[in-house]
Scaffold this motif. Structure first.
Motif, mmCIF file in Angstrom:
data_model
loop_
_atom_site.group_PDB
_atom_site.id
_atom_site.type_symbol
_atom_site.label_atom_id
_atom_site.label_comp_id
_atom_site.label_asym_id
_atom_site.label_seq_id
_atom_site.Cartn_x
_atom_site.Cartn_y
_atom_site.Cartn_z
ATOM 1 N N VAL A 56 0.835 -1.202 0.000
ATOM 2 C CA VAL A 56 0.000 0.000 0.000
ATOM 3 C C VAL A 56 0.871 1.253 0.000
ATOM 4 O O VAL A 56 0.652 2.195 -0.780
ATOM 5 C CB VAL A 56 -0.959 0.002 1.208
ATOM 6 N N ILE A 57 1.875 1.282 0.872
ATOM 7 C CA ILE A 57 2.760 2.456 0.944
ATOM 8 C C ILE A 57 3.536 2.632 -0.357
ATOM 9 O O ILE A 57 3.637 3.747 -0.896
ATOM 10 C CB ILE A 57 3.732 2.331 2.138
ATOM 11 N N ASP A 58 4.085 1.551 -0.880
ATOM 12 C CA ASP A 58 4.870 1.625 -2.121
ATOM 13 C C ASP A 58 4.037 2.162 -3.283
ATOM 14 O O ASP A 58 4.510 2.997 -4.066
ATOM 15 C CB ASP A 58 5.409 0.238 -2.494
ATOM 16 N N GLU A 59 2.803 1.679 -3.401
ATOM 17 C CA GLU A 59 1.934 2.136 -4.481
ATOM 18 C C GLU A 59 1.679 3.640 -4.376
ATOM 19 O O GLU A 59 1.712 4.362 -5.376
ATOM 20 C CB GLU A 59 0.602 1.384 -4.454
ATOM 21 N N GLY A 119 6.163 12.287 5.487
ATOM 22 C CA GLY A 119 5.853 11.530 6.692
ATOM 23 C C GLY A 119 4.709 10.562 6.464
ATOM 24 O O GLY A 119 3.938 10.698 5.507
ATOM 25 N N ILE A 120 4.621 9.565 7.344
ATOM 26 C CA ILE A 120 3.553 8.563 7.282
ATOM 27 C C ILE A 120 2.918 8.461 8.670
ATOM 28 O O ILE A 120 3.588 8.139 9.656
ATOM 29 C CB ILE A 120 4.100 7.182 6.866
ATOM 30 N N GLY A 121 1.619 8.757 8.751
ATOM 31 C CA GLY A 121 0.879 8.643 10.004
ATOM 32 C C GLY A 121 -0.026 7.429 9.949
ATOM 33 O O GLY A 121 -0.807 7.280 9.003
ATOM 34 N N ILE A 122 0.083 6.563 10.948
ATOM 35 C CA ILE A 122 -0.580 5.257 10.886
ATOM 36 C C ILE A 122 -1.503 5.028 12.075
ATOM 37 O O ILE A 122 -1.105 5.189 13.236
ATOM 38 C CB ILE A 122 0.469 4.123 10.846
ATOM 39 N N LEU A 153 9.331 1.047 9.866
ATOM 40 C CA LEU A 153 8.907 1.711 8.631
ATOM 41 C C LEU A 153 9.708 2.992 8.375
ATOM 42 O O LEU A 153 9.952 3.351 7.217
ATOM 43 C CB LEU A 153 7.418 2.013 8.683
ATOM 44 N N ALA A 154 10.139 3.658 9.431
ATOM 45 C CA ALA A 154 10.984 4.851 9.254
ATOM 46 C C ALA A 154 12.309 4.466 8.608
ATOM 47 O O ALA A 154 12.823 5.174 7.728
ATOM 48 C CB ALA A 154 11.217 5.534 10.599
ATOM 49 N N ASP A 155 12.880 3.352 9.028
ATOM 50 C CA ASP A 155 14.136 2.872 8.434
ATOM 51 C C ASP A 155 13.932 2.459 6.980
ATOM 52 O O ASP A 155 14.794 2.704 6.126
ATOM 53 C CB ASP A 155 14.677 1.679 9.232
ATOM 54 N N ARG A 156 12.812 1.853 6.700
ATOM 55 C CA ARG A 156 12.557 1.357 5.343
ATOM 56 C C ARG A 156 12.302 2.493 4.349
ATOM 57 O O ARG A 156 12.779 2.458 3.208
ATOM 58 C CB ARG A 156 11.360 0.399 5.353
#
Length: 313
Positions: A48-51, A62-65, A94-97
């Motif tokens: 989902v994130i990659d897409e 940033g990504i808020g989950i 996920l921050a590292d990735r």
């Protein structure tokens, strides 16, 4: 600049890319594949994130989950009853990735925060209650999401009946045991054992029912479902009243599929029951309304969580 908001659930993962103005530019939804184990589940999260990243014209800031479980202040998943994740540093991983800021919070906390941030009127103190399979809650105090040591907002586990129905948390008589789909089905199953009939016999035995099926059963005059919904409304109203007394908030927001399917009439009955349990002066000064964002509450909360963190840095 763009921000990803992510809603990770037991059955699906919903993500969205937001622009500077807080508008959704793109969405992606995939099944969580939780029954296939941790690795398969995480592959779905990545997908989902990659897409969303690959389709975005802007860099992700940033990504808020929102995650359905117990989360500590650092974004570590402590416990998730419906996902194969436990004692895992989801935010750090996920921050590292993705080499970007990642913040993780309880999904209903973020749902409440998303609703709060999108309000037309700038209330300071807001409570969210979201009855679904269970009953989650969220707390905003003086304009900030209150999480305590990470897990505040478990309003569904207020005990409303001594020695009542056993809850999935291990306690007895929790609000969630009555004001949720689990509570509705438990009532129906109990009455079925007495020989009573219902059009939701199959759903009750399976332990799974859609909000739309509950609505149809009521419209069709199924007495057992009507009784179960009446109990749901009475206990949810009681819970709202108790919470109003504790927090004296400006606003209580109620969301979730049941509320969306039953609409204004259900909200009217919840108000009636809440009034019976609220101190004079508190009920009259507290607004009560349903969720405005629907299925997008959590992704908006994720967006605003990142936006707020960036503005304070």
């Amino acid at each position: 600049m763009a921000i990803i908001g992510l809603d990770i659930g037991g059955t699906k993962i919903l993500g969205a890319v937001f622009n500077d103005q807080g508008q959704i530019m793109d969405k992606e939804k995939q099944p969580s594949k939780a029954d296939d184990g941790f690795e398969r589940f995480m592959q779905q999260v990545y997908h989902v994130i990659d897409e969303l990243i690959n389709r975005s014209d802007e860099s992700i800031q940033g990504i808020g989950i929102g995650f359905p479980g117990t989360i500590d202040q650092n974004g570590h998943v402590i416990f998730a009853p419906n996902l194969p994740v436990e004692q895992f540093d989801l935010a750090g991983h996920l921050a590292d990735r993705y080499h970007t800021k990642v913040l993780v919070g309880n999904d209903v906390n973020l749902g409440t925060y998303g609703e709060y941030c999108e309000l037309d009127i700038p209330y300071k103190n807001v409570i969210g209650l979201f009855p679904g399979t269970g009953l989650g809650g969220g707390i905003v105090i003086n304009g900030e999401l209150y999480i305590g040591q990470g897990s505040a907002g478990e309003l569904g586990h207020i005990v409303v009946r001594k020695n009542g129905v056993k809850c999935s948390c291990g306690n007895k008589g929790c609000l969630e045991s009555y004001a949720s789909k689990k509570g509705i089905l438990a009532y129906i199953k109990k009455e079925m054992k007495k020989g009573r009939k219902t059009v939701l016999k199959k759903e009750a035995k399976a332990g799974v029912v859609k909000s739309s099926q509950l609505r149809k059963a009521v419209e069709d005059g199924d007495v057992l479902t009507i009784e179960a919904i009446d109990q749901f409304k009475a206990y949810l109203g009681m819970g709202v009243g108790i919470i109003m007394n504790i927090f004296n908030p400006d606003l209580v927001i109620i969301g979730g599929g049941i509320v969306e399917n039953f609409g204004k009439e259900l909200m009217k009955d919840i108000r009636k029951h809440a009034k019976a349990y609220t101190l004079p002066g508190i009920y009259e000064n507290t607004k009560l309304r349903h969720s405005k964002l629907g299925d997008d509450t959590v992704i908006y909360g994720g967006y605003h969580l990142i936006k707020s963190a960036m503005s304070t840095n």
